[in-house]
Design a protein around this motif. Structure first.
Motif, PDB file in Angstrom:
ATOM      1  N   TRP A  11       0.826  -1.210   0.000  1.00  8.42           N
ATOM      2  CA  TRP A  11       0.000   0.000   0.000  1.00  8.42           C
ATOM      3  C   TRP A  11       0.860   1.260   0.000  1.00  8.42           C
ATOM      4  O   TRP A  11       0.520   2.260  -0.651  1.00  8.42           O
ATOM      5  CB  TRP A  11      -0.949  -0.009   1.194  1.00  8.42           C
ATOM      6  CG  TRP A  11      -2.091  -0.962   1.039  1.00  8.42           C
ATOM      7  CD1 TRP A  11      -2.312  -2.102   1.750  1.00  8.42           C
ATOM      8  CD2 TRP A  11      -3.161  -0.872   0.102  1.00  8.42           C
ATOM      9  NE1 TRP A  11      -3.448  -2.731   1.309  1.00  8.42           N
ATOM     10  CE2 TRP A  11      -4.001  -1.996   0.300  1.00  8.42           C
ATOM     11  CE3 TRP A  11      -3.494   0.047  -0.893  1.00  8.42           C
ATOM     12  CZ2 TRP A  11      -5.151  -2.214  -0.454  1.00  8.42           C
ATOM     13  CZ3 TRP A  11      -4.652  -0.178  -1.653  1.00  8.42           C
ATOM     14  CH2 TRP A  11      -5.454  -1.288  -1.432  1.00  8.42           C
ATOM     15  N   ASP A  15       0.873   4.399  -2.817  1.00  2.59           N
ATOM     16  CA  ASP A  15       0.821   5.823  -2.487  1.00  2.59           C
ATOM     17  C   ASP A  15       2.025   6.566  -3.068  1.00  2.59           C
ATOM     18  O   ASP A  15       1.901   7.679  -3.592  1.00  2.59           O
ATOM     19  CB  ASP A  15       0.786   6.009  -0.969  1.00  2.59           C
ATOM     20  CG  ASP A  15      -0.539   5.568  -0.355  1.00  2.59           C
ATOM     21  OD1 ASP A  15      -1.547   5.529  -1.091  1.00  2.59           O
ATOM     22  OD2 ASP A  15      -0.562   5.267   0.847  1.00  2.59           O
ATOM     23  N   SER A  40      -8.615   3.324  -1.884  1.00  7.44           N
ATOM     24  CA  SER A  40      -8.962   4.210  -0.778  1.00  7.44           C
ATOM     25  C   SER A  40      -8.614   3.567   0.557  1.00  7.44           C
ATOM     26  O   SER A  40      -8.470   2.348   0.671  1.00  7.44           O
ATOM     27  CB  SER A  40     -10.455   4.559  -0.819  1.00  7.44           C
ATOM     28  OG  SER A  40     -11.240   3.420  -0.544  1.00  7.44           O
ATOM     29  N   LYS A  41      -8.505   4.397   1.564  1.00  3.41           N
ATOM     30  CA  LYS A  41      -8.113   3.922   2.893  1.00  3.41           C
ATOM     31  C   LYS A  41      -9.090   2.884   3.428  1.00  3.41           C
ATOM     32  O   LYS A  41      -8.700   1.915   4.090  1.00  3.41           O
ATOM     33  CB  LYS A  41      -8.034   5.115   3.845  1.00  3.41           C
ATOM     34  CG  LYS A  41      -7.392   4.818   5.184  1.00  3.41           C
ATOM     35  CD  LYS A  41      -7.223   6.099   5.985  1.00  3.41           C
ATOM     36  CE  LYS A  41      -6.531   5.840   7.312  1.00  3.41           C
ATOM     37  NZ  LYS A  41      -6.373   7.091   8.104  1.00  3.41           N
ATOM     38  N   ARG A  44      -8.433  -0.849   2.546  1.00  4.69           N
ATOM     39  CA  ARG A  44      -7.174  -1.470   2.949  1.00  4.69           C
ATOM     40  C   ARG A  44      -7.316  -2.414   4.150  1.00  4.69           C
ATOM     41  O   ARG A  44      -6.388  -3.120   4.505  1.00  4.69           O
ATOM     42  CB  ARG A  44      -6.124  -0.397   3.228  1.00  4.69           C
ATOM     43  CG  ARG A  44      -5.939   0.504   2.010  1.00  4.69           C
ATOM     44  CD  ARG A  44      -4.833   1.513   2.160  1.00  4.69           C
ATOM     45  NE  ARG A  44      -4.794   2.396   0.994  1.00  4.69           N
ATOM     46  CZ  ARG A  44      -3.792   3.189   0.687  1.00  4.69           C
ATOM     47  NH1 ARG A  44      -2.729   3.223   1.473  1.00  4.69           N
ATOM     48  NH2 ARG A  44      -3.833   3.950  -0.396  1.00  4.69           N
ATOM     49  N   GLU A 111      -8.356  10.482   4.312  1.00  4.45           N
ATOM     50  CA  GLU A 111      -7.261   9.743   3.710  1.00  4.45           C
ATOM     51  C   GLU A 111      -5.974  10.545   3.860  1.00  4.45           C
ATOM     52  O   GLU A 111      -5.993  11.745   4.140  1.00  4.45           O
ATOM     53  CB  GLU A 111      -7.529   9.476   2.231  1.00  4.45           C
ATOM     54  CG  GLU A 111      -8.653   8.500   1.970  1.00  4.45           C
ATOM     55  CD  GLU A 111      -8.744   8.130   0.509  1.00  4.45           C
ATOM     56  OE1 GLU A 111      -7.687   7.873  -0.107  1.00  4.45           O
ATOM     57  OE2 GLU A 111      -9.869   8.094  -0.006  1.00  4.45           O
TER      58      GLU A 111
END
Length: 209
Positions: A11, A15, A40-41, A44, A111
């Motif tokens: 992840w 980013d 998106s957060k 995750r 986020e």
């Protein structure tokens, strides 16, 4: 010894890849033809709090869209010189509860996104929506602002009014009686505000282009 391939590392690499291309994770997903919420957060972790991995097709598509090979992708897993800042939408910025009276973000739940070479601990990011800031800033672009930075005439700024309006403008003049703000789009007239009408003003220090 090679580092293990972990959930957090993957992840972080996503980013970092988005940041290197001047995008948010949602913009990176759109560029690759994926749903904007793919990275998106909230995606995750599962509802039970267990780590959720991105699927291999999603990874393959963002690597193809950005021309990145897997080794380069994993090398950018957040150990390079990047920092993470809160990412807030303009609609959120206009609502209550996201900022204090000086324009510093408070609370949480938003986020985060990574940006290279920005070391201001007070900085945060705003994702542009709509077309009112064209041609400089388009929908999906990200601007990073610093509420602690000194604002001078000619600076690009984000202004929030007492009424809750949030706008990106150019500061043309500021006196004790009035603040003159010009739009990026010449089709829009300048805004003239009185200082008491402005809740806070923050300088734009970086923008994805």
């Amino acid at each position: 010894m090679p580092r293990l391939l972990s959930h957090g590392r993957i992840w972080a690499a996503i980013d970092a890849l988005a940041a290197r291309h001047g995008m948010t994770a949602s913009a990176l997903a759109r560029t690759a033809g994926l749903d904007p919420t793919t990275f998106s957060k909230s995606k995750r972790m599962t509802a039970e709090g267990r780590p959720r991995w991105p699927n291999t097709e999603s990874l393959s598509r963002i690597l193809e869209a950005t021309g990145t090979d897997p080794e380069e992708f994993l090398a950018g897993d957040g150990n390079s010189r990047t920092n993470r800042v809160p990412l807030i939408g303009f609609a959120q910025a206009g609502g209550g509860g996201y900022f204090d009276d000086a324009g510093f973000p408070i609370g949480g739940g938003w986020e985060e996104t990574a940006f290279p070479e920005i070391k201001d601990e007070h900085a945060y990011a705003l994702e542009v929506t709509g077309d009112s800031m064209e041609p400089f800033y388009r929908e999906g672009d990200v601007i990073v602002v610093s509420p602690a930075a000194e604002v001078r005439r000619g600076d690009r700024v984000v202004v929030k009014t007492v009424a809750g309006e949030v706008m990106a403008k150019v500061l043309m003049r500021r006196t004790r009686e009035r603040v003159e703000l010009h739009s990026f789009n010449p089709a829009h007239d300048p805004r003239i505000l009185k200082p008491p009408e402005i809740l806070w003003m923050a300088r734009i220090i970086w923008a994805s282009q």
